[in-house]
Enzyme design. Structure first.
Site, mmCIF file in Angstrom:
data_model
loop_
_atom_site.group_PDB
_atom_site.id
_atom_site.type_symbol
_atom_site.label_atom_id
_atom_site.label_comp_id
_atom_site.label_asym_id
_atom_site.label_seq_id
_atom_site.Cartn_x
_atom_site.Cartn_y
_atom_site.Cartn_z
ATOM 1 C CD GLU A 207 -21.894 10.503 11.581
ATOM 2 O OE1 GLU A 207 -21.544 10.086 10.480
ATOM 3 O OE2 GLU A 207 -22.787 11.368 11.716
ATOM 4 C CG ASP B 19 -13.774 2.240 11.871
ATOM 5 O OD1 ASP B 19 -13.854 3.481 11.950
ATOM 6 O OD2 ASP B 19 -14.679 1.518 11.452
#
Length: 268
Positions: A49, A60
């Site tokens: 990924e 994030d």
């Protein structure tokens, strides 16, 4: 897309789950990034990924934001990321490669052009973190036109309608979110998610991989026990990179150890 099907078939035959590491492409530099990815694969990663660094990454936490900043400092651009991807695919013809992205990067040169580039360099799937399912139709259509699996996030509070939609339109795998919030190894994944996995299976969804807050082997075992087909770990890996930027040899040793232990946890 077929690479995911092959992988899950092979793992099922061996009674293993998938361990999937996440890293930012180009972190801490393009050359080192390739070294890191080769190391992850050699240590037992079942699929990859990968992130394309973005300036405003909403989903994030600080660890992965810092990885993007290191990549930017090394001059990494989306074009360089695609060069890295092409190189990974050339060296590793069978491993599934997924991108974890933000919509701006997909829009930049046009949605169709983006998926065409993905297909050219051998990317298997794309997950766009800031596009909710309800807005995903144009992305899904372009992805499927180019043989790319559209990946959808299944949140812990997903209702039945959303589960059916994800099952119907997702390909490759289903990203099962451990919890709401941002990424980060400190924020441990919350289980159990058995009911979601059961429903996804009932609706014939692509296999579920659990992500967010997965940083130790016990959590991988717990994901598999809940019925997931595997686990994705990002922040814990990116942290190893961050702590060892000045000692690349030590970095690769620690990454090998971490991935080996996490992969071992997928074997029942």
């Amino acid at each position: 897309m077929e690479r995911y099907q092959q992988l899950f078939k092979q793992l099922a035959a061996k009674k293993e789950g998938a361990f999937v590491p996440f890293v930012q492409l180009g972190d801490p530099s393009p050359a080192m990034s390739l070294n890191i990815i080769d190391t992850l694969i050699a240590a037992g990663a079942d699929a990859l990924e990968l992130g394309i660094p973005f300036s405003d990454p909403l989903a994030d936490g600080p660890t992965i934001q810092n990885a993007a900043l290191r990549a930017f400092a090394a001059g990494v651009t989306p074009a360089i990321c695609f060069e890295i991807l092409a190189e990974i695919r050339q060296k590793h013809p069978t491993i599934p490669i997924g991108l974890l992205m933000y919509a701006n990067l997909v829009f930049h040169n046009g949605i169709d052009h983006f998926y065409q580039r993905c297909a050219e360099v051998g990317v298997d799937s794309v997950l766009i973190a800031d596009v909710p399912f309800e807005e995903s139709a144009p992305f899904r259509a372009a992805a499927l036109r180019h043989g790319i699996a559209p990946i959808f996030i299944c949140p812990p509070n997903a209702d039945d309608d959303l589960l059916r939609e994800i099952a119907s339109h997702g390909r490759g795998y289903t990203y099962l979110l451990s919890r709401a919030g941002v990424t980060g190894a400190e924020n441990h994944g919350q289980l159990p998610l058995n009911h979601l996995v059961d429903k996804l299976r009932e609706y014939n969804a692509a296999p579920a991989l659990q992500g967010f807050g997965i940083s130790e082997p016990a959590q991988v075992k717990a994901s598999l026990a809940a019925g997931a087909a595997g686990a994705i770990s990002g922040s814990a890996i990116v942290k190893i990179i961050e702590k060892n930027v000045a000692q690349p040899v030590e970095m690769l040793v620690q990454l090998t150890r971490f991935v080996t232990e996490m992969k071992a946890a997928t074997r029942s």
